[in-house]
Design a protein around this motif. Structure first.
Motif, PDB file in Angstrom:
ATOM      1  N   LYS A   1      21.406  -8.199   6.392  1.00  0.00           N
ATOM      2  CA  LYS A   1      20.448  -8.958   6.130  1.00  0.00           C
ATOM      3  C   LYS A   1      19.580  -8.735   4.610  1.00  0.00           C
ATOM      4  CE  LYS A   1      19.357 -10.355  10.676  1.00  0.00           C
ATOM      5  NZ  LYS A   1      18.316 -10.866  11.674  1.00  0.00           N
ATOM      6  N   LYS A   2      19.380  -9.777   4.092  1.00  0.00           N
ATOM      7  CA  LYS A   2      18.659  -9.766   2.624  1.00  0.00           C
ATOM      8  C   LYS A   2      17.054 -10.108   2.761  1.00  0.00           C
ATOM      9  CE  LYS A   2      22.182  -9.431  -0.037  1.00  0.00           C
ATOM     10  NZ  LYS A   2      22.454  -8.279  -1.058  1.00  0.00           N
ATOM     11  N   ILE A   3      16.366  -9.429   2.083  1.00  0.00           N
ATOM     12  CA  ILE A   3      15.016  -9.775   1.629  1.00  0.00           C
ATOM     13  C   ILE A   3      14.911 -10.711   0.603  1.00  0.00           C
ATOM     14  CG2 ILE A   3      12.970  -8.685   1.459  1.00  0.00           C
ATOM     15  CD1 ILE A   3      14.096  -6.101   2.761  1.00  0.00           C
ATOM     16  N   ILE A   4      14.257 -11.823   0.825  1.00  0.00           N
ATOM     17  CA  ILE A   4      14.334 -12.814  -0.329  1.00  0.00           C
ATOM     18  C   ILE A   4      12.617 -12.480  -0.914  1.00  0.00           C
ATOM     19  CG2 ILE A   4      14.265 -15.043  -1.203  1.00  0.00           C
ATOM     20  CD1 ILE A   4      16.696 -14.261   0.156  1.00  0.00           C
ATOM     21  N   VAL A   5      12.664 -12.360  -2.465  1.00  0.00           N
ATOM     22  CA  VAL A   5      11.700 -12.295  -2.999  1.00  0.00           C
ATOM     23  C   VAL A   5      11.618 -13.413  -4.241  1.00  0.00           C
ATOM     24  CG1 VAL A   5      11.103  -9.712  -2.614  1.00  0.00           C
ATOM     25  CG2 VAL A   5      12.324 -10.514  -4.799  1.00  0.00           C
ATOM     26  N   HIS A   6      10.597 -13.461  -5.004  1.00  0.00           N
ATOM     27  CA  HIS A   6      10.415 -14.696  -6.081  1.00  0.00           C
ATOM     28  C   HIS A   6      10.452 -14.061  -7.514  1.00  0.00           C
ATOM     29  CE1 HIS A   6       8.580 -16.018  -2.419  1.00  0.00           C
ATOM     30  NE2 HIS A   6       9.331 -17.005  -2.487  1.00  0.00           N
ATOM     31  N   SER A   7      10.466 -12.859  -7.856  1.00  0.00           N
ATOM     32  CA  SER A   7      10.352 -12.347  -9.020  1.00  0.00           C
ATOM     33  C   SER A   7      10.867 -11.073  -9.169  1.00  0.00           C
ATOM     34  CB  SER A   7       9.055 -12.654  -9.582  1.00  0.00           C
ATOM     35  OG  SER A   7       8.255 -11.599  -9.097  1.00  0.00           O
ATOM     36  N   GLU A   8      11.213 -10.462 -10.263  1.00  0.00           N
ATOM     37  CA  GLU A   8      11.464  -9.089 -10.545  1.00  0.00           C
ATOM     38  C   GLU A   8      10.338  -8.290 -10.257  1.00  0.00           C
ATOM     39  OE1 GLU A   8      13.829  -6.062 -11.271  1.00  0.00           O
ATOM     40  OE2 GLU A   8      14.721  -7.989 -11.560  1.00  0.00           O
ATOM     41  N   TYR A   9       9.108  -8.609 -10.349  1.00  0.00           N
ATOM     42  CA  TYR A   9       7.777  -8.009  -9.986  1.00  0.00           C
ATOM     43  C   TYR A   9       8.016  -7.600  -8.633  1.00  0.00           C
ATOM     44  CZ  TYR A   9       2.945  -7.127  -9.458  1.00  0.00           C
ATOM     45  OH  TYR A   9       1.629  -6.860  -9.081  1.00  0.00           O
ATOM     46  N   GLU A  10       7.919  -8.584  -7.940  1.00  0.00           N
ATOM     47  CA  GLU A  10       8.103  -8.371  -6.341  1.00  0.00           C
ATOM     48  C   GLU A  10       8.998  -7.418  -5.954  1.00  0.00           C
ATOM     49  OE1 GLU A  10       6.320 -12.448  -4.308  1.00  0.00           O
ATOM     50  OE2 GLU A  10       8.456 -12.483  -5.101  1.00  0.00           O
ATOM     51  N   LYS A  11      10.260  -7.731  -6.468  1.00  0.00           N
ATOM     52  CA  LYS A  11      11.143  -6.781  -6.379  1.00  0.00           C
ATOM     53  C   LYS A  11      10.852  -5.310  -6.662  1.00  0.00           C
ATOM     54  CE  LYS A  11      16.031  -5.362  -6.727  1.00  0.00           C
ATOM     55  NZ  LYS A  11      17.341  -5.972  -7.480  1.00  0.00           N
ATOM     56  N   LYS A  22      16.168  -1.248  -1.767  1.00  0.00           N
ATOM     57  CA  LYS A  22      16.788  -1.876  -2.955  1.00  0.00           C
ATOM     58  C   LYS A  22      17.881  -2.769  -3.006  1.00  0.00           C
ATOM     59  CE  LYS A  22      17.715  -0.430  -7.850  1.00  0.00           C
ATOM     60  NZ  LYS A  22      17.786   0.617  -8.759  1.00  0.00           N
ATOM     61  N   GLU A  23      18.907  -2.257  -2.203  1.00  0.00           N
ATOM     62  CA  GLU A  23      20.070  -2.952  -2.209  1.00  0.00           C
ATOM     63  C   GLU A  23      19.967  -4.090  -1.146  1.00  0.00           C
ATOM     64  OE1 GLU A  23      22.596  -2.211  -4.126  1.00  0.00           O
ATOM     65  OE2 GLU A  23      21.341  -0.720  -4.743  1.00  0.00           O
ATOM     66  N   LYS A  24      18.948  -4.331  -0.601  1.00  0.00           N
ATOM     67  CA  LYS A  24      18.788  -5.677   0.307  1.00  0.00           C
ATOM     68  C   LYS A  24      17.963  -6.567  -0.277  1.00  0.00           C
ATOM     69  CE  LYS A  24      19.244  -3.210   4.612  1.00  0.00           C
ATOM     70  NZ  LYS A  24      18.688  -2.858   5.990  1.00  0.00           N
ATOM     71  N   ILE A  25      17.358  -6.292  -1.431  1.00  0.00           N
ATOM     72  CA  ILE A  25      16.337  -7.185  -1.901  1.00  0.00           C
ATOM     73  C   ILE A  25      16.970  -8.268  -2.826  1.00  0.00           C
ATOM     74  CG2 ILE A  25      14.335  -7.579  -3.435  1.00  0.00           C
ATOM     75  CD1 ILE A  25      13.431  -4.877  -2.521  1.00  0.00           C
TER      76      ILE A  25
END
Length: 167
Positions: A1-11, A22-25
């Motif tokens: 499963k993936k974790i969805i974020v909206h920006s590089e900052y959130e990642k 790291k690999e799931k984002i």
């Protein structure tokens, strides 16, 4: 499963706290911007700067009032939505009486809200660094309606502008 974020900052923020993720984002910049909206490019005939409340510590009215005060020739109309006039600082209340300032204190229906975004020339996003890392609904809706915005260099606004150019 993936974790969805909206920006590089959130990642970066998540990876700093949870390196194993790291690999799931996955960065997905579209969020609400993928919703179908009517473009406003053909109906821009007024100079309207809109602010959508409510006012909060991380979303102050002061930058907007500073802009209104500097617009001595009243080149723009200012529309303040979901702003409680009773909570506005005394020194700014005089600005509310100008003929180019309109306050709509009530919550907008979805249709009226999107019409307000579409009819605006600019959306004023007054978010401070305390808001950094969060995704503003007004930000995504202004982008989806092709309405330019005024914003501080905060995340994720900065990452999206960096990737797509000034919006």
């Amino acid at each position: 499963k993936k974790i969805i974020v909206h920006s590089e900052y959130e990642k970066r923020s998540l990876v700093r706290r949870f390196p194993a993720l790291k690999e799931k984002i996955e960065i997905k910049l579209t969020h609400l911007m993928s919703n179908v909206r009517i473009s406003n490019l053909k109906i821009k005939n007024k100079n309207i700067i809109s602010f959508f409340g409510p006012e909060k510590n991380e979303k102050p009215l002061k930058p907007l009032f500073d802009l209104i005060r500097l617009d001595v020739n009243e080149n723009f109309s200012y529309k303040l939505y979901r702003v409680d006039e009773n909570k506005i600082n005394r020194k700014y209340k005089i600005l509310l009486n100008q003929k180019n300032v309109t306050v709509e204190p009530r919550f907008q229906t979805k249709e009226k809200y999107h019409k307000a975004i579409i009819n605006s020339t600019l959306i004023m996003l007054t978010h401070t660094k305390d808001f950094s890392g969060k995704l503003s609904g007004q930000f995504t809706d202004s982008v989806s309606c092709q309405t330019p915005f005024i914003s501080s260099l905060i995340e994720p606004n900065y990452s999206i502008n960096e990737k797509n150019g000034p919006l």
